[in-house]
Design an enzyme around this catalytic site. Structure first.
Site, PDB file in Angstrom:
ATOM      1  CB  CYS A   1      -0.911  -0.034   1.231  1.00 25.96           C
ATOM      2  SG  CYS A   1      -1.793   1.509   1.550  1.00 25.96           S
TER       3      CYS A   1
ATOM      4  CB  CYS B   1       0.219   1.848   4.135  1.00 25.85           C
ATOM      5  SG  CYS B   1      -1.447   1.180   3.974  1.00 25.85           S
TER       6      CYS B   1
END
Length: 108
Positions: free
Chosen positions: A31, A34
């Protein structure tokens, strides 16, 4: 201080804490967002680590937790009090948004 890397056993232990709330970031190594929010989370952990328990769940390593907590998008942040999810936010865009999320969740 760093966020606690949670598995199912540690998640159950800390989410049920009656004295301190638990803030969990559900994330994944693939991600991009993230990784982008990680520096803000490090600062949140340093600033709030004495008041709340802060943990992270890698959904790739813990698919059962991802399913059980109904996580559909990463990063998702969830605040737990006494074993119950009381507040959540998906992909906050800044440290300020995470702090606002924490304040709102603690007021519930």
């Amino acid at each position: 201080m760093e966020a606690i890397k949670l598995n199912k056993e540690l998640f159950d232990k800390y989410s049920g804490d009656k004295e301190k709330p638990l803030l969990v970031e559900f994330w994944a190594p693939w991600c991009v967002y993230c990784r982008r929010i990680a520096p803000a989370m490090k600062k949140i952990t340093e600033e709030y680590g004495g008041d709340i328990i802060i943990g992270e769940v890698n959904i790739d390593d813990n698919p059962d937790l991802e399913r059980d907590e109904q996580i559909e998008i990463v990063p998702t942040f969830v605040l737990y009090k006494g074993g119950q999810a009381v507040h959540s936010i998906v992909a906050p865009e800044s440290k300020a948004k995470i702090e606002e999320f924490i304040r709102e969740g603690l007021a519930k």
